[in-house]
Design an enzyme around this catalytic site. Structure first.
Site, PDB file in Angstrom:
ATOM      1  N   ASP A  22       4.768  -7.425  -2.583  1.00  0.00           N
ATOM      2  CA  ASP A  22       4.963  -6.167  -1.832  1.00  0.00           C
ATOM      3  C   ASP A  22       6.320  -6.022  -1.125  1.00  0.00           C
ATOM      4  O   ASP A  22       6.793  -6.967  -0.502  1.00  0.00           O
ATOM      5  CB  ASP A  22       3.927  -6.040  -0.709  1.00  0.00           C
ATOM      6  CG  ASP A  22       2.526  -6.359  -1.151  1.00  0.00           C
ATOM      7  OD1 ASP A  22       2.292  -6.585  -2.334  1.00  0.00           O
ATOM      8  OD2 ASP A  22       1.653  -6.375  -0.263  1.00  0.00           O
ATOM      9  N   GLU A 201      -5.459  -1.831   0.769  1.00  0.00           N
ATOM     10  CA  GLU A 201      -4.334  -2.637   1.228  1.00  0.00           C
ATOM     11  C   GLU A 201      -3.135  -1.733   1.524  1.00  0.00           C
ATOM     12  O   GLU A 201      -3.086  -0.590   1.090  1.00  0.00           O
ATOM     13  CB  GLU A 201      -3.906  -3.646   0.140  1.00  0.00           C
ATOM     14  CG  GLU A 201      -5.013  -4.615  -0.263  1.00  0.00           C
ATOM     15  CD  GLU A 201      -4.567  -5.656  -1.287  1.00  0.00           C
ATOM     16  OE1 GLU A 201      -4.968  -6.810  -1.146  1.00  0.00           O
ATOM     17  OE2 GLU A 201      -3.829  -5.323  -2.236  1.00  0.00           O
TER      18      GLU A 201
END
Ligand code: FRU
Length: 458
Positions: A22, A201
């Protein structure tokens, strides 16, 4: 020399070595865009998470800096965000850059506790070069939820307070704070709305403008359960009053319909525009893609805009305008190059294909199917696909307008293509791994192309 490595992107950020997932803590300050990222520097697979760091002046060229955050006694460093504390609410100093992240405690997890994810903060007084972890960490303790992570914090001016948007398993929980150190729960959202094929998420919350009207966008990444089964980025549009978010729709909206954009969120502190960037991979196969010394790249930076349709609001994405400052060649339907931006405009929507290929017979085909009114990316014959069962596939995104003019922008790199059609209403990202770099680009169509331009990136 590393720029010549097989599959190494030329116009996307990728770490020099090791694993990346990420994007984290994206924040702009004094002429510099900061990009932090989930990083395992010692291996090309996911492992103990650090925050890597890269900077850019133009969102196109990136420079990797030393690692910003290392694991500590509270755990490894999972995803989160960064802000500039202009009002010095935390008392760390003037223009302190503050990161808010999840400490993941693998020891507690192994011991069977549910409370292994907690939110912590760190600050920098030298524009991100060096970081000090706050000695009162964690600032938000886990109440007993196994998935309790990825805080996205922003300043809510109308209420003069910070808002934390946190992914809490199957919903979002909002918290507020006067000083980034003390957090109070405000509300929860989404348990019965949107896609729930996997855990929620990496969320984000921000307003976009519709002719002076403020519409709030809530991004919620989800894995698995994305539009292609694995990871994906969904979003909600609606209102936010400083306490709770209310969606103005019930259906699921996806920011990117391709297989390879995940964990995307936006930059903090970019007044006047909202800039998004994601991780260009998918948890289904991210750990096994055939690169050598590193794994994964980010997507390009994209500007988000609100589009009002008869079905409600749609969030459209386009490459940031910084990508326009490049060399241009026009009018050639057989272009001997990749690593560039191809823009097409057709006066009447009809089927066409854009094929990337090499001289060993491998190809990725991008196009539009007029009958089905959908764009597609077909990577079945793209090259090495054997590393994951299901990678060799064809992906589609619907066309969301009936406009007579069709415009399409493709951002093509050594191992990826990003498709933006109809002003960014339809978006798709896909990666590929040919055994030899693609060298040719062919356009085949049965209606006149009004305008075509191909801009090669340096
Ligand atoms: C999303 C994610 C986050 C987590 C991070 C760990 O890809 O699973 O929820 O914080 O990756 O690396």
């Amino acid at each position: 020399a590393w720029a010549q490595e097989m599959h190494r992107p030329a116009i996307h950020f990728s770490p020099k070595k090791g694993w990346m997932n990420d994007p984290n803590g994206m924040v702009y300050l004094n002429g510099t865009y900061h990009l932090f990222f989930q990083h395992n520097p010692d291996s090309t697979v996911w492992g103990p998470m650090h925050w890597g760091h890269a900077v850019s002046k133009d969102l196109v060229h990136w420079k990797e800096l030393p690692i910003a955050l290392y694991p500590d006694s509270l755990g490894t460093i999972f995803s989160g965000s960064a802000v500039v504390d202009f009002n010095n609410t935390a008392g760390f100093g003037k223009q302190a850059m503050v990161t808010i992240y999840t400490n993941h405690n693998h020891r507690l997890e192994a011991a069977g506790s549910d409370k292994f994810q907690n939110q912590s903060i760190a600050y920098s007084l030298d524009e991100g070069k060096t970081w000090t972890k706050y000695n009162g960490n964690p600032v938000l303790s886990n109440p007993g939820i196994r998935d309790f992570r990825d805080p996205k914090v922003s300043w809510y001016e109308a209420g003069k307070k910070w808002i934390m948007t946190l992914a809490t398993k199957d919903r979002i929980t909002f918290y507020s704070s006067p000083d980034l150190k003390h957090w109070k729960e405000e509300s929860q959202f989404g348990k019965d709305l949107g896609a729930h094929g996997g855990v929620w998420e990496c969320p984000d919350l921000f307003p976009l403008n519709d002719n002076g009207r403020e519409i709030w966008v809530l991004i919620v990444n989800i894995n698995p359960g994305g539009p292609n089964g694995g990871s994906g980025t969904q979003y909600f549009t609606g209102s936010f009053d400083g306490h709770s978010f209310k969606a103005d729709h019930t259906g699921t909206k996806w920011l990117d319909y391709g297989p390879d954009e995940y964990a995307g969120v936006t930059w903090s502190n970019t007044p006047g525009r909202r800039i998004f960037l994601g991780w260009m991979s998918n948890w289904d196969y991210a750990n096994v893609v055939p690169t050598q010394n590193w794994r994964s790249a980010t997507s390009i930076a994209r500007e988000l805009k609100l589009v009002k349709t008869s079905d409600g609001y749609l969030v459209a994405s386009q490459p940031v305008r910084e990508f326009n400052k490049v060399k241009t060649s026009t009018g050639n339907y057989h272009i001997k190059a990749t690593k560039g931006k191809l823009a097409l405009s057709l006066s009447r929507a009809a089927s066409f294909t854009v094929t990337l290929s090499n001289d060993v017979g491998e190809q990725t085909v991008i196009g539009y199917d007029h009958q089905k009114r959908e764009y597609f990316i077909d990577r079945r014959l793209s090259g090495d696909t054997a590393f994951h069962n299901g990678f060799a596939a064809r992906y589609t995104v619907p066309r969301f307008t009936h406009s007579a003019v069709l415009d399409l922008t493709l951002v093509i790199d050594v191992s990826s293509v990003e498709l933006f059609a109809d002003g960014g209403r339809s978006v798709m990202t896909a990666i590929f791994f040919p055994h030899k770099d693609y060298t040719d680009l062919n356009i085949s169509r049965n209606v006149p192309v009004k305008k075509i331009s191909y801009e090669e990136f340096e």
